[in-house]
Design a protein around this motif. Structure first.
Motif, mmCIF file in Angstrom:
data_model
loop_
_atom_site.group_PDB
_atom_site.id
_atom_site.type_symbol
_atom_site.label_atom_id
_atom_site.label_comp_id
_atom_site.label_asym_id
_atom_site.label_seq_id
_atom_site.Cartn_x
_atom_site.Cartn_y
_atom_site.Cartn_z
ATOM 1 N N HIS A 36 0.861 -1.101 0.052
ATOM 2 C CA HIS A 36 0.061 -0.021 0.069
ATOM 3 C C HIS A 36 0.941 1.256 0.152
ATOM 4 O O HIS A 36 1.826 1.510 0.711
ATOM 5 N N GLU B 80 -3.729 10.120 2.125
ATOM 6 C CA GLU B 80 -3.279 10.425 3.220
ATOM 7 C C GLU B 80 -3.114 11.596 3.496
ATOM 8 O O GLU B 80 -2.285 12.491 2.937
ATOM 9 N N SER C 174 1.185 5.774 10.056
ATOM 10 C CA SER C 174 0.971 6.008 8.440
ATOM 11 C C SER C 174 0.159 4.843 8.060
ATOM 12 O O SER C 174 0.307 3.912 8.654
ATOM 13 N N THR C 175 -0.576 4.893 6.804
ATOM 14 C CA THR C 175 -1.355 3.806 6.414
ATOM 15 C C THR C 175 -0.503 2.860 5.388
ATOM 16 O O THR C 175 -0.820 1.921 4.990
ATOM 17 N N GLU D 287 -7.424 -3.819 12.811
ATOM 18 C CA GLU D 287 -7.667 -3.560 11.454
ATOM 19 C C GLU D 287 -9.226 -3.505 10.983
ATOM 20 O O GLU D 287 -9.906 -4.573 11.479
ATOM 21 N N ARG E 249 4.330 0.181 9.413
ATOM 22 C CA ARG E 249 3.383 -0.396 9.410
ATOM 23 C C ARG E 249 3.496 -1.869 8.809
ATOM 24 O O ARG E 249 3.594 -1.647 7.487
#
Length: 121
Positions: free
Chosen positions: A11, A61, A67-68, A94, A112
């Motif tokens: 991602h 974002e 962070s994603t 999640e 992450r």
């Protein structure tokens, strides 16, 4: 012990005003196949692409403390992985995605990482 099977997806994030530019870049310049994304599960827009036997996920974002951006690994037993890691790293909850059991964690550097196991519906 964690038994890793393969990478599931990567991602990446882009600024909200550049999301459509990113879609054009990854489909027309790079040549990735755009695939369906369950948009109703997410609060922010994005796109998913096939990339070999894995996927590339692009989202937007705004500055967040966590962070994603992440890498996701498919594992043989997600519950065993969670048990192994829960006292070693900060576990992140999640949202549920049908057909997958998953969790994420932060490494000591703030990266992450998601671990998941595919399940039959």
């Amino acid at each position: 012990m964690i038994t890793f099977k393969r990478i599931d997806h990567v991602h990446i994030a882009v600024a909200p005003e550049r999301l459509e530019e990113a879609k054009i870049f990854y489909t027309e310049v790079i040549g990735l196949e755009l695939i369906d994304r369950p948009n109703h599960l997410f609060k922010t827009p994005g796109y998913w692409f096939n990339i070999g036997d894995a996927q590339l996920h692009i989202g937007v974002e705004t500055p967040l403390p966590v962070s994603t951006r992440h890498t996701a690994f498919e594992v043989g037993d997600v519950d065993a992985a969670l048990s192994y890691l829960e006292n070693k790293v900060k576990i992140l909850e999640e949202p549920i995605i049908p057909g997958r059991r998953r969790f994420a964690f932060l490494d000591p550097f703030g990266n992450r990482i998601e671990l998941l196991q595919k399940i039959d519906l």
